[in-house]
Design a protein around this motif. Structure first.
Motif, PDB file in Angstrom:
ATOM      1  N   CYS A 284       0.847  -1.188   0.000  1.00 21.40           N
ATOM      2  CA  CYS A 284       0.000   0.000   0.000  1.00 21.40           C
ATOM      3  C   CYS A 284       0.880   1.234   0.000  1.00 21.40           C
ATOM      4  O   CYS A 284       1.790   1.353   0.812  1.00 21.40           O
ATOM      5  CB  CYS A 284      -0.896  -0.008   1.219  1.00 21.40           C
ATOM      6  SG  CYS A 284      -1.963   1.439   1.227  1.00 21.40           S
TER       7      CYS A 284
ATOM      8  N   GLY B 226      -0.675   4.269  -0.050  1.00 22.15           N
ATOM      9  CA  GLY B 226      -1.595   5.343   0.342  1.00 22.15           C
ATOM     10  C   GLY B 226      -0.982   6.208   1.432  1.00 22.15           C
ATOM     11  O   GLY B 226       0.020   5.835   2.052  1.00 22.15           O
ATOM     12  N   THR B 227      -1.607   7.354   1.682  1.00 24.67           N
ATOM     13  CA  THR B 227      -1.032   8.325   2.620  1.00 24.67           C
ATOM     14  C   THR B 227      -0.802   7.727   4.002  1.00 24.67           C
ATOM     15  O   THR B 227       0.283   7.868   4.578  1.00 24.67           O
ATOM     16  CB  THR B 227      -1.965   9.550   2.727  1.00 24.67           C
ATOM     17  OG1 THR B 227      -2.247   9.986   1.411  1.00 24.67           O
ATOM     18  CG2 THR B 227      -1.326  10.671   3.508  1.00 24.67           C
ATOM     19  N   ALA B 228      -1.806   7.032   4.534  1.00 28.08           N
ATOM     20  CA  ALA B 228      -1.685   6.509   5.906  1.00 28.08           C
ATOM     21  C   ALA B 228      -0.535   5.511   6.010  1.00 28.08           C
ATOM     22  O   ALA B 228       0.183   5.488   7.011  1.00 28.08           O
ATOM     23  CB  ALA B 228      -3.003   5.854   6.332  1.00 28.08           C
TER      24      ALA B 228
ATOM     25  N   ASN C  55      -2.940   2.161  -4.167  1.00 27.80           N
ATOM     26  CA  ASN C  55      -3.052   3.410  -3.419  1.00 27.80           C
ATOM     27  C   ASN C  55      -3.681   3.269  -2.045  1.00 27.80           C
ATOM     28  O   ASN C  55      -3.381   4.039  -1.146  1.00 27.80           O
ATOM     29  CB  ASN C  55      -3.821   4.439  -4.229  1.00 27.80           C
ATOM     30  CG  ASN C  55      -2.929   5.008  -5.306  1.00 27.80           C
ATOM     31  OD1 ASN C  55      -1.713   5.064  -5.121  1.00 27.80           O
ATOM     32  ND2 ASN C  55      -3.504   5.381  -6.426  1.00 27.80           N
ATOM     33  N   CYS C  56      -4.550   2.325  -1.851  1.00 33.02           N
ATOM     34  CA  CYS C  56      -5.108   2.114  -0.509  1.00 33.02           C
ATOM     35  C   CYS C  56      -5.734   0.737  -0.489  1.00 33.02           C
ATOM     36  O   CYS C  56      -6.408   0.338  -1.420  1.00 33.02           O
ATOM     37  CB  CYS C  56      -6.146   3.174  -0.169  1.00 33.02           C
ATOM     38  SG  CYS C  56      -6.822   2.960   1.507  1.00 33.02           S
ATOM     39  N   LEU C  57      -5.490   0.023   0.585  1.00 31.04           N
ATOM     40  CA  LEU C  57      -6.037  -1.331   0.705  1.00 31.04           C
ATOM     41  C   LEU C  57      -7.221  -1.355   1.665  1.00 31.04           C
ATOM     42  O   LEU C  57      -7.722  -2.419   2.019  1.00 31.04           O
ATOM     43  CB  LEU C  57      -4.944  -2.298   1.164  1.00 31.04           C
ATOM     44  CG  LEU C  57      -3.912  -2.626   0.074  1.00 31.04           C
ATOM     45  CD1 LEU C  57      -2.631  -3.168   0.676  1.00 31.04           C
ATOM     46  CD2 LEU C  57      -4.482  -3.619  -0.926  1.00 31.04           C
ATOM     47  N   GLY C  58      -7.642  -0.175   2.086  1.00 32.18           N
ATOM     48  CA  GLY C  58      -8.849  -0.082   2.902  1.00 32.18           C
ATOM     49  C   GLY C  58      -8.680  -0.505   4.344  1.00 32.18           C
ATOM     50  O   GLY C  58      -9.667  -0.833   5.005  1.00 32.18           O
ATOM     51  N   ALA C  59      -7.448  -0.528   4.825  1.00 32.04           N
ATOM     52  CA  ALA C  59      -7.235  -0.886   6.240  1.00 32.04           C
ATOM     53  C   ALA C  59      -6.225   0.098   6.828  1.00 32.04           C
ATOM     54  O   ALA C  59      -5.262  -0.299   7.482  1.00 32.04           O
ATOM     55  CB  ALA C  59      -6.748  -2.326   6.340  1.00 32.04           C
ATOM     56  N   CYS C  60      -6.469   1.380   6.591  1.00 33.49           N
ATOM     57  CA  CYS C  60      -5.484   2.429   6.886  1.00 33.49           C
ATOM     58  C   CYS C  60      -5.021   2.414   8.346  1.00 33.49           C
ATOM     59  O   CYS C  60      -3.845   2.647   8.614  1.00 33.49           O
ATOM     60  CB  CYS C  60      -6.057   3.794   6.543  1.00 33.49           C
ATOM     61  SG  CYS C  60      -6.767   3.851   4.891  1.00 33.49           S
TER      62      CYS C  60
END
Ligand code: FES
Length: 168
Positions: free
Chosen positions: A76, A78-80, A116-121
């Motif tokens: 991932c 993504g930002t987080a 970009n995001c795996l939905g478990a930030c």
């Protein structure tokens, strides 16, 4: 490539260029990547120039243009996850496996992908290995994960060789 599967995917969608992305999603789901031959058939059947089919297939990260490795490591970005140093994980994997993101190891065992995001930030940084989520991942844990997969694959190969030797 099993053309019957593709014919089934195209059923009711022929000559409908607006179906391109959905068709490519179904192709990838069935074949695990978008074979070149499939792109040509999709182009012909939907009435979309092959260059456009290729452009769309190569633009979206979700589409693969080559078969993936047996073990797909998805990182991932993504930002987080990024603020929790997800880039160190990607570096660990690329160094350890000797390939870049988007590539497959020569033995076909691993591929590295980034999303970009795996939905478990909240649980980041996240690495997914063939659908299994590994949360709060660290480079050291990742190294061990890759090593353990290699060990299992080696044991599997040795067992196979033994079975074949017994058969002969
Ligand atoms: S940013 Fe990594 S799971 Fe959402």
């Amino acid at each position: 490539m099993d053309q019957q599967i593709l014919a089934h995917i195209l059923e009711g969608r022929r000559s409908q260029p607006n179906q391109l992305i959905e068709v490519l999603q179904d192709v990838q789901e069935q074949y695990d990547y978008i074979p070149r031959e499939a792109m040509q058939i999709v182009s012909r059947e939907l009435g979309v120039p092959v260059i456009e089919v290729y452009r769309v297939a190569s633009f979206y990260k979700a589409f693969r243009l080559k078969p993936a490795g047996k073990h797909i490591l998805t990182f991932c970005s993504g930002t987080a996850c990024h603020v929790r140093s997800s880039d160190l994980l990607v570096n660990q994997a690329t160094r350890q496996l000797g390939i870049d993101s988007g590539e497959v190891t020569p033995d076909g065992l691993f591929s590295i992908e980034q999303v970009n995001c795996l939905g478990a930030c909240a649980l980041g940084p996240i690495v997914v290995e063939n659908g299994s989520y590994h949360h709060h991942m660290t480079p050291a844990r990742l190294r061990k994960l890759i090593e353990s997969i290699y060990e299992k694959e080696t044991a599997l190969k040795e067992a196979e060789v033994k079975v074949y030797a017994e058969i002969e």
